[in-house]
Design a protein around this motif. Structure first.
Motif, short mmCIF file in Angstrom:
data_model
loop_
_atom_site.label_atom_id
_atom_site.label_comp_id
_atom_site.label_asym_id
_atom_site.label_seq_id
_atom_site.Cartn_x
_atom_site.Cartn_y
_atom_site.Cartn_z
N MET A 238 -12.15 1.60 6.39
CA MET A 238 -11.49 1.56 5.09
C MET A 238 -12.26 1.54 3.95
N VAL A 239 -13.61 0.86 4.01
CA VAL A 239 -14.43 0.71 2.96
C VAL A 239 -14.99 1.88 2.63
N ARG A 240 -15.31 2.68 3.74
CA ARG A 240 -15.92 3.99 3.77
C ARG A 240 -15.08 5.07 2.89
N ARG A 241 -13.78 4.83 3.20
CA ARG A 241 -12.62 5.84 2.62
C ARG A 241 -12.69 5.58 1.02
N VAL A 242 -12.71 4.49 0.73
CA VAL A 242 -12.49 3.98 -0.36
C VAL A 242 -13.78 4.33 -1.24
N ARG A 243 -14.90 4.02 -0.71
CA ARG A 243 -16.19 4.85 -1.50
C ARG A 243 -16.14 6.44 -1.75
N VAL A 244 -15.64 6.99 -0.83
CA VAL A 244 -15.60 8.48 -0.86
C VAL A 244 -14.55 8.70 -2.02
N ARG A 245 -13.55 8.19 -2.13
CA ARG A 245 -12.46 8.40 -3.14
C ARG A 245 -13.19 7.95 -4.82
N LYS A 253 -9.16 0.58 -8.28
CA LYS A 253 -7.84 0.06 -7.67
C LYS A 253 -7.05 1.24 -7.09
N GLU A 254 -7.20 2.49 -7.57
CA GLU A 254 -6.15 3.54 -7.22
C GLU A 254 -6.82 3.96 -5.76
N ALA A 255 -8.16 3.99 -5.65
CA ALA A 255 -8.68 4.16 -4.20
C ALA A 255 -8.13 3.25 -3.24
N ILE A 256 -8.17 2.01 -3.59
CA ILE A 256 -7.71 1.29 -2.47
C ILE A 256 -6.18 1.44 -2.34
N ALA A 257 -5.43 1.64 -3.30
CA ALA A 257 -4.00 1.96 -3.10
C ALA A 257 -3.71 3.12 -2.09
N ALA A 258 -4.54 4.03 -2.53
CA ALA A 258 -4.29 5.43 -1.62
C ALA A 258 -4.79 5.17 -0.24
N VAL A 259 -5.80 4.40 -0.01
CA VAL A 259 -6.36 4.26 1.27
C VAL A 259 -5.32 3.44 2.31
N VAL A 269 -5.35 -5.92 2.42
CA VAL A 269 -6.17 -5.60 3.49
C VAL A 269 -7.27 -4.97 3.24
N VAL A 270 -7.19 -3.65 2.46
CA VAL A 270 -8.26 -3.06 1.90
C VAL A 270 -9.17 -3.56 1.04
N PHE A 271 -8.33 -4.19 0.03
CA PHE A 271 -9.08 -5.03 -0.95
C PHE A 271 -10.21 -6.07 -0.27
N ASP A 272 -9.28 -6.80 0.51
CA ASP A 272 -10.26 -8.03 1.11
C ASP A 272 -11.66 -7.27 1.90
N ALA A 273 -11.38 -6.00 2.47
CA ALA A 273 -12.47 -5.42 3.28
C ALA A 273 -13.34 -5.04 2.36
N VAL A 274 -12.95 -4.22 1.31
CA VAL A 274 -14.13 -3.95 0.20
C VAL A 274 -14.65 -5.24 -0.40
N VAL A 275 -14.17 -6.33 -0.64
CA VAL A 275 -14.97 -7.16 -1.03
C VAL A 275 -15.79 -8.03 -0.41
N SER A 276 -15.31 -8.09 1.14
CA SER A 276 -16.32 -8.71 2.18
C SER A 276 -17.60 -7.78 2.34
N SER A 277 -17.26 -6.45 2.17
CA SER A 277 -18.38 -5.46 2.51
C SER A 277 -19.52 -5.78 1.27
N LYS A 278 -18.92 -5.76 -0.11
CA LYS A 278 -20.02 -6.09 -1.06
C LYS A 278 -20.62 -7.50 -0.77
N ARG A 279 -19.88 -8.49 -0.33
CA ARG A 279 -20.59 -9.60 -0.03
C ARG A 279 -21.59 -9.69 0.91
N ALA A 280 -21.35 -8.83 2.04
CA ALA A 280 -22.52 -8.66 3.04
C ALA A 280 -23.79 -7.90 2.41
#
Length: 280
Positions: A238-245, A253-259, A269-280
């Motif tokens: 999910m994070v990968r797809r957001v980054r591609v967009r 915001k638009e990328a998260i909604a589309a994914v 769910v997608v938002f939390d995945a992106v936030v967790s990835s940034k923290r990691a």
């Protein structure tokens, strides 16, 4: 006592489709607010009616400025009739601001039902009509248009769009890219007019046809997405797809909604995945 705001549907093509009450309201209204006063004049001549009230213009360019004036008329007890060039006011036409302002002031709002390009196209399309979404006009810019289409790529309800003839080929090409070449659709042109045409087929076929040039008022009906069930992917994907967009120019915001739509999960769910990835 306050007056009444009347939203009146006007013919989308054949003037004979005008509801009988339209002529009555045109004759009786204290104020007639028209999207185009010249078109209103032609309509009243065809209906054999002369408005007794004041006729004013009410279109996209003066909607914000004229709304308070019309609300003042309503608060003074006037019967204000709102008509647009074709179809129902507020549906991709001026009207929403005035209705919202009237409701805010507890003014009565009613309607004279009339022809609708949305419902007419749906009925003629041959596609499922039990559940549908009206999406209005798509953005003119290519990137924004693709982004808007991606938001509804997994939408299972039938989709209805308005489009101008000179952008139809680009819109159908974008729909082919996002929805798939074989997604069924119908292009409804000049509904109820002399040269009415309904062209049905896969999106890729319709895009090739439109590339040759199309004229007239256009409504596009697109079949909803097939029910394939939620896609099973993990947070990393999910994070990968957001980054591609995002790299392609979409805002986060638009990328998260589309994914979220793509994989069939809530945006959170997608938002939390992106936030967790940034923290990691």
């Amino acid at each position: 006592m306050t007056g009444t705001l009347v939203l009146a549907g006007t013919p989308i093509g054949d003037v004979a489709d005008a509801p009988p009450r339209l002529a009555e309201e045109l004759a009786a209204a204290d104020v007639v607010a028209a999207e185009d006063t010249r078109r209103l004049r032609r309509l009243t001549q065809a209906l054999g009616v002369t408005p007794k009230g004041r006729v004013v213009s009410y279109f996209e360019g003066n909607e914000s400025a004229r709304t308070p004036e019309l609300v003042g008329e309503l608060l003074g007890g006037a019967r204000v009739l709102l008509v647009t060039d074709a179809g129902m006011p507020s549906v991709s036409d001026p009207g929403y601001r005035l209705v919202a302002a009237a409701v805010e002031q507890d003014v009565r709002v009613t309607a004279v039902p009339g022809p609708s390009a949305v419902l007419t196209a749906l009925a003629l399309s041959g596609l499922p009509v039990d559940r549908f979404c009206f999406e209005g006009f798509l953005p003119r810019k290519t990137g924004e248009r693709l982004s808007r289409l991606r938001e509804v790529a997994a939408e299972r309800r039938t989709l209805v769009y308005f489009e101008s003839p000179h952008r139809l080929d680009a819109t159908l090409a974008a729909m082919t890219e996002v929805f798939g070449a074989e997604r069924r659709a119908a292009v409804c042109r000049e509904l109820t007019k002399t040269y009415e045409e309904v062209r049905r087929g896969p999106l890729a076929e319709l895009a090739a046809w439109a590339a040759e040039g199309v004229r007239g008022e256009i409504t596009v009906v697109v079949e909803g997405a097939p029910d394939s069930g939620p896609e099973e992917i993990d947070a990393e994907e999910m994070v990968r797809r957001v980054r591609v967009r995002e790299e392609a120019g979409e805002r986060r915001k638009e990328a998260i909604a589309a994914v979220a739509v793509e994989v069939g999960v809530p945006k959170r769910v997608v938002f939390d995945a992106v936030v967790s990835s940034k923290r990691a």
